[in-house]
Write a protein that holds these residues in place. Structure first.
Motif, short mmCIF file in Angstrom:
data_model
loop_
_atom_site.label_atom_id
_atom_site.label_comp_id
_atom_site.label_asym_id
_atom_site.label_seq_id
_atom_site.Cartn_x
_atom_site.Cartn_y
_atom_site.Cartn_z
N SER A 188 -12.65 74.44 71.38
CA SER A 188 -13.26 75.73 71.02
C SER A 188 -14.22 76.26 72.08
O SER A 188 -14.40 77.47 72.20
N ASP A 189 -14.83 75.37 72.86
CA ASP A 189 -15.78 75.81 73.88
C ASP A 189 -15.14 75.96 75.26
O ASP A 189 -15.82 76.15 76.25
N GLY A 190 -13.81 75.86 75.34
CA GLY A 190 -13.10 76.04 76.61
C GLY A 190 -12.78 74.77 77.34
O GLY A 190 -12.00 74.79 78.31
N ARG A 191 -13.39 73.65 76.93
CA ARG A 191 -12.99 72.38 77.53
C ARG A 191 -11.52 72.10 77.22
O ARG A 191 -10.98 72.60 76.23
N THR A 192 -10.90 71.29 78.06
CA THR A 192 -9.50 70.94 77.83
C THR A 192 -9.34 69.43 77.83
O THR A 192 -10.04 68.70 78.53
#
Length: 543
Positions: A188-192
């Motif tokens: 959700s925070d853009g981490r992958t």
């Protein structure tokens, strides 16, 4: 830089009965890399199996990554049931574990991993920045071992049958790793989270790579009928250089498949990733940091060398680090053989001549005892050091010239695959020893070769060819360490004529007309003592 314990720095060597009784069937590793703090956190789920009864489970993990929770068979263990001291996680089950047991062990840990100062010649994390300022990081662990960043069995036969990796990285970064990509999850925070699965992988080969990578991909149609995926992850900004290197993948692969046999991991990929350190043979994701250096041979030696380890190191793995030369000697020898493949004998001879200058003969290539990686790799610890590369290559060069290409490559193929007829699907990664190679070479040659390996692998000093004259008689004698037998035939050029002396009983003679020019071993087929090389080395060392 967090220091590490002596046990963490140790990889391989003699094992206690309890450690030798453990095998790692599978490892599921969920690791988050946090470049802003130069830290990582992880949850490792290991399936351990026992070959003999054990009282405790001893797992290698650097104490800089403290363990917060341990669960065995799904049950969280009380703190009193485990300890994490001096690089070893010791778990004590309620009762002794029988032979043949399967134990699921879940380990939660986090911390600041050891930093490599001079990777890949030492090990740990390498934290760096890409030209655009993005975080760029990589691991290397061959010398000190896998326990620098994940809980493992840090000895060659601690190799897991399968490793599944879930590597979480900051937004905008990628995490190419070993094996097959199962998918990428965006949080959700853009981490992958990058999910990979690799089979039969050396513990030190498991690799974390983090960066703002661009990717080149393609496929190679193997002469064995299968198709091998090709992938190169590189830092943006050097696309032309990256494309030139990527163009080397297929022809280099063809060389290895023709000379040795099928690419061992064709069902996964031939992968390469640009790293902030020089390089390492991380199975299916070889590290490359040679900065696209140009060379007179016309190919990138580092790419070629690390790729060679897919056969010599990853498919065929030394059963003990005492057999380290099987990885590096073969890996080093593949470069002049590739030069020969591309350009012929002149290039081969030139490359072998350069390697000859880097042989120092301080210790035997093989000791006959179980040793750690560092005890072999570092001559300061009494090991052969760089000789496992260059002397190893010259031993193989001499052997090939002695027994011929057919026998040499037959023995090599059997060493690598465990069979003479490898095809995709009919072989598995295997462990091998120096003793096995000695036996395979003798069988392929159809003759005793104990004298050959006794001198070249088990003695430090090289044989010396002593020349004397008595009228028109030229006498040659092999002077050997400990007066070992060494009936190595010697080619002698007498004027325009080439003769071969059998050297039975370490000596031979022939008639040389007065005034005729004589050259011993004119094609440099034999590794032997050279006073000229020794003087050159001494002068270089004094500079």
């Amino acid at each position: 830089m967090p220091p590490i314990s002596a046990q963490t720095q140790r990889s391989g060597g003699a094992l206690t009965a309890g450690r030798a009784a453990l095998r790692l069937h599978s490892a599921d590793l969920a690791i988050e890399v946090i470049p802003t703090r130069q830290q990582l956190s992880g949850v490792a789920t290991l399936e351990l199996r026992t070959l003999a009864p054990v009282q405790q489970l001893r797992i290698d993990l650097d104490t800089n990554l403290p363990v917060s929770k341990v669960a065995l068979a799904g049950e969280t263990l009380p703190r009193a049931a485990w300890s994490h001291v001096d690089g070893v996680l010791t778990v004590t089950p309620d009762s002794p574990v029988a032979a043949g047991a399967s134990l699921p062990l879940r380990i939660t840990y986090a911390g600041t991993p050891h930093v490599a100062v001079r990777a890949p010649w030492d090990d740990g994390f390498v934290w760096s920045q890409a030209p655009d300022g993005s975080h760029w990081a990589a691991t290397t662990a061959q010398g000190y071992g896998c326990d620098l960043f994940w809980p493992c069995l840090d000895f060659p036969q601690g190799e897991p049958a399968v490793v599944t990796l879930h590597i979480t990285v900051p937004k905008g970064l990628k995490a190419p790793s070993n094996g097959v990509l199962l998918g990428v999850d965006t949080l959700s925070d853009g981490r992958t989270t990058w999910n990979w699965r690799a089979r039969a992988i050396n513990p030190y080969d498991v690799a974390l790579n983090v960066g703002p990578y661009a990717e080149l991909s393609g496929s190679y149609r193997s002469r064995f009928g299968n198709s091998v995926p090709l992938h190169y992850w590189y830092l943006p900004g050097k696309e032309p250089q990256a494309k030139r290197l990527f163009a080397e993948f297929a022809p280099t692969l063809d060389f290895f498949e023709t000379l040795i046999g099928p690419f061992p991991f064709g069902a996964e990929k031939l992968g390469v990733v640009e790293t902030p350190h020089m390089g390492m043979e991380h199975q299916t994701i070889n590290a490359y940091g040679n900065n696209y250096a140009q060379a007179p041979e016309g190919f990138d030696w580092l790419f070629q060398h690390e790729l060679s380890h897919e056969w010599f190191g990853n498919q065929m793995t030394a059963a003990d680090w005492d057999d380290f030369w099987l990885h590096e000697g073969f890996g080093q020898y593949m470069q002049p053989l590739y030069g020969r493949w591309r350009e012929g004998e002149a290039r081969y001879a030139a490359m072998m001549a350069q390697q000859r200058l880097r042989i120092f003969n301080k210790a035997p290539l093989v000791s006959g005892t179980s040793r750690t990686s560092e005890e072999v790799y570092e001559d300061g610890k009494g090991g052969p050091g760089g000789d496992i590369y260059f002397k190893g290559a010259w031993v193989l060069h001499t052997l090939r010239n002695l027994i011929g290409d057919a026998a040499f490559f037959d023995a090599t193929r059997r060493l690598v695959y465990g069979r003479p007829d490898p095809r995709p699907g009919n072989f598995e990664p295997r462990f091998a020893t120096t003793t096995e190679f000695e036996r395979l070479a003798a069988q392929a040659a159809g003759r005793d070769l104990d004298w050959f390996f006794g001198i070249y692998l088990h003695e430090a000093a090289l044989p010396e060819l002593v020349e004397t004259r008595d009228g028109d008689q030229l006498h040659l004698r092999w002077k050997t360490p400990n007066d070992r037998p060494f009936p190595m035939p010697v080619e002698v050029q007498v004027g325009e004529r080439l003769e071969t002396l059998a050297m039975t009983g370490n000596q031979g003679s022939l008639t040389v007309p007065t005034g005729t020019h004589v050259v011993l071993d004119p094609m440099a087929r034999i590794l032997r003592r050279s006073e000229a090389v020794e003087r050159y080395q001494a002068q270089q060392a004094a500079k």
